[in-house]
Design a protein around this motif. Structure first.
Motif, PDB file in Angstrom:
ATOM      1  N   THR A 151       5.930  -3.816  -2.717  1.00 24.42           N
ATOM      2  CA  THR A 151       6.731  -3.162  -2.587  1.00 24.42           C
ATOM      3  C   THR A 151       5.705  -2.257  -1.854  1.00 24.42           C
ATOM      4  N   ALA A 152       4.036  -1.769  -2.603  1.00 26.40           N
ATOM      5  CA  ALA A 152       3.627  -0.401  -1.283  1.00 26.40           C
ATOM      6  C   ALA A 152       3.532  -0.597   0.074  1.00 26.40           C
ATOM      7  N   PHE A 153       3.219  -1.976   0.045  1.00 28.25           N
ATOM      8  CA  PHE A 153       2.901  -2.721   1.683  1.00 28.25           C
ATOM      9  C   PHE A 153       4.468  -2.054   2.652  1.00 28.25           C
ATOM     10  N   GLN A 173      -9.708  -0.781  10.657  1.00 28.38           N
ATOM     11  CA  GLN A 173     -10.067   0.513  10.772  1.00 28.38           C
ATOM     12  C   GLN A 173      -7.864   0.940  10.224  1.00 28.38           C
ATOM     13  N   VAL A 174      -7.330   0.285  10.839  1.00 26.63           N
ATOM     14  CA  VAL A 174      -5.906   0.561  10.947  1.00 26.63           C
ATOM     15  C   VAL A 174      -5.358  -0.249   8.690  1.00 26.63           C
ATOM     16  N   PHE A 175      -6.391  -0.947   8.642  1.00 31.08           N
ATOM     17  CA  PHE A 175      -5.730  -2.198   7.271  1.00 31.08           C
ATOM     18  C   PHE A 175      -7.147  -0.749   5.843  1.00 31.08           C
ATOM     19  N   CYS A 176      -7.644  -0.441   6.255  1.00 31.22           N
ATOM     20  CA  CYS A 176      -8.833   0.133   5.834  1.00 31.22           C
ATOM     21  C   CYS A 176      -8.497   2.278   5.715  1.00 31.22           C
ATOM     22  N   LYS A 177      -8.569   2.546   6.366  1.00 30.82           N
ATOM     23  CA  LYS A 177      -7.504   4.298   6.733  1.00 30.82           C
ATOM     24  C   LYS A 177      -6.367   3.653   7.160  1.00 30.82           C
ATOM     25  N   VAL A 178      -5.941   3.309   7.262  1.00 35.04           N
ATOM     26  CA  VAL A 178      -4.522   3.782   7.297  1.00 35.04           C
ATOM     27  C   VAL A 178      -3.159   3.153   5.952  1.00 35.04           C
ATOM     28  N   LEU A 180      -4.469   0.532   3.470  1.00 33.40           N
ATOM     29  CA  LEU A 180      -4.830   1.008   1.930  1.00 33.40           C
ATOM     30  C   LEU A 180      -4.390   1.901   1.514  1.00 33.40           C
ATOM     31  N   PRO A 181      -4.991   3.125   2.135  1.00 33.93           N
ATOM     32  CA  PRO A 181      -5.133   4.580   1.148  1.00 33.93           C
ATOM     33  C   PRO A 181      -3.277   4.789   0.663  1.00 33.93           C
ATOM     34  N   LEU A 182      -2.560   4.270   2.375  1.00 31.51           N
ATOM     35  CA  LEU A 182      -0.971   4.799   1.949  1.00 31.51           C
ATOM     36  C   LEU A 182      -0.209   3.716   0.863  1.00 31.51           C
ATOM     37  N   GLU A 253      -7.068   9.544 -13.610  1.00 35.46           N
ATOM     38  CA  GLU A 253      -7.598  10.767 -12.751  1.00 35.46           C
ATOM     39  C   GLU A 253      -8.540  10.496 -11.743  1.00 35.46           C
ATOM     40  N   ASN A 254      -9.038   9.088 -11.402  1.00 37.00           N
ATOM     41  CA  ASN A 254      -9.461   8.657  -9.639  1.00 37.00           C
ATOM     42  C   ASN A 254      -8.234   8.612  -8.803  1.00 37.00           C
ATOM     43  N   GLU A 255      -6.873   8.596  -9.247  1.00 34.21           N
ATOM     44  CA  GLU A 255      -5.744   8.903  -8.202  1.00 34.21           C
ATOM     45  C   GLU A 255      -5.402  10.235  -8.105  1.00 34.21           C
ATOM     46  N   LYS A 256      -5.664  10.254  -8.906  1.00 39.51           N
ATOM     47  CA  LYS A 256      -6.095  12.754  -8.647  1.00 39.51           C
ATOM     48  C   LYS A 256      -6.588  12.994  -7.521  1.00 39.51           C
ATOM     49  N   ASN A 257      -8.153  12.717  -7.868  1.00 42.26           N
ATOM     50  CA  ASN A 257      -9.203  12.884  -7.453  1.00 42.26           C
ATOM     51  C   ASN A 257      -8.344  12.416  -5.549  1.00 42.26           C
ATOM     52  N   GLU A 258      -8.099  11.179  -5.481  1.00 44.13           N
ATOM     53  CA  GLU A 258      -7.558  10.630  -4.322  1.00 44.13           C
ATOM     54  C   GLU A 258      -7.130  12.070  -3.147  1.00 44.13           C
ATOM     55  N   TYR A 259      -5.745  12.322  -4.055  1.00 44.89           N
ATOM     56  CA  TYR A 259      -4.754  13.555  -3.700  1.00 44.89           C
ATOM     57  C   TYR A 259      -5.125  14.499  -3.575  1.00 44.89           C
ATOM     58  N   GLU A 260      -6.461  15.374  -4.315  1.00 42.86           N
ATOM     59  CA  GLU A 260      -6.919  16.543  -4.094  1.00 42.86           C
ATOM     60  C   GLU A 260      -7.836  16.277  -3.231  1.00 42.86           C
TER      61      GLU A 260
END
Length: 260
Positions: A151-153, A173-178, A180-182, A253-260
């Motif tokens: 669903t996320a992808f 790079q598309v996979f790791c930097k675009v 995966l973060p999304l 908490e890790n998810e919140k830190n990623e957003y910050e």
């Protein structure tokens, strides 16, 4: 509108109080109180060797289950995103509609000494082992990882990926930097949905472990049903609940830190 929303929420509040909060309070009461008064001996019983080993084994198997499910689910989600076939997605959702006991029983028949697998690997005994238990857990929980990750992808805008290609990014790079973060929210949801039931599992180890693989869920189940020691069972359940809440809190908490 607010009053209507509040009235609509009443059945859910009653359900939460009656079937979640009150049972948890009962467990907490049994865990820290007995006929002699307040005590922590049932909670601290997790430090006993007979309880500590099943807990560590449960944590280890749950961790391996999460890793394997992610390794399978992430590439599969990318493939399903490109295929965009409802029939294929339906086939992966189908195991979720089957009763867990029936699906694990099917694996037990496959792994039995005279099962289908014995015709291909006659000298290998898999049933009643840790490997068989892990295999059953992965099979049982894999759909719970595939669906949120897919669903996320699938929600990633194709234009974003095209922009990354146009800016000179390679596939990695598309996979790791675009991508995966999304898709991070879906991956975190998958981790929680796999780790929590894997950590608390006892049916799979009962059926595929043959009583030789003792997880903390099996110990708790035996304390409640066989030994009828509700205080000790509640104490171990409370510790297991803390592990579940702690793991969920760390991921959040890790998810919140990623957003910050």
């Amino acid at each position: 509108m607010n009053r209507m929303s509040q009235k609509a929420a009443y059945p859910y509040i009653i359900w939460i109080v009656g079937f979640i909060i009150i049972p948890i309070l009962y467990i907490f009461s049994y865990a820290v109180h007995d006929e002699n008064g307040l005590t922590l001996k049932y909670v601290l019983s997790i430090l006993w060797t007979v309880h500590r080993k099943p807990l560590f084994l449960s944590l280890y198997l749950a961790f391996i289950c999460v890793i394997v499910c992610l390794i399978i689910s992430i590439p599969l989600a990318i493939i399903l995103r490109q295929v965009q076939s409802r029939i294929v997605i339906f086939l992966f959702m189908l195991p979720m509609w089957m009763n867990t006991i029936l699906s694990i029983l099917a694996w037990k028949l496959l792994l039995a000494p005279r099962g289908l697998l014995s015709h291909f690997l006659p000298s290998v005994s898999i049933l009643n082992t840790v490997f068989a238990t892990e295999l059953g857990m992965i099979y049982d929980l894999l759909p719970f990882a595939i669906i949120p990750i897919h669903t996320a992808f699938a929600a990633i805008d194709e234009d974003v990926i095209r922009c990354a290609w146009d800016l000179g990014a390679n596939r990695w790079q598309v996979f790791c930097k675009v991508m995966l973060p999304l898709a991070r929210d879906g991956i975190v949801s998958a981790i929680v949905m796999v780790f929590v039931p894997a950590l608390t599992s006892f049916v799979v180890s009962d059926m595929l472990g043959g009583g030789k693989v003792m997880l903390i869920g099996n110990v708790i189940e035996q304390e409640f049903t066989n030994l009828m020691d509700w205080h000790l069972g509640a104490g171990l359940s409370l510790v297991l609940m803390v592990f579940v809440l702690l793991s969920t809190f760390i991921l959040d908490e890790n998810e919140k830190n990623e957003y910050e």
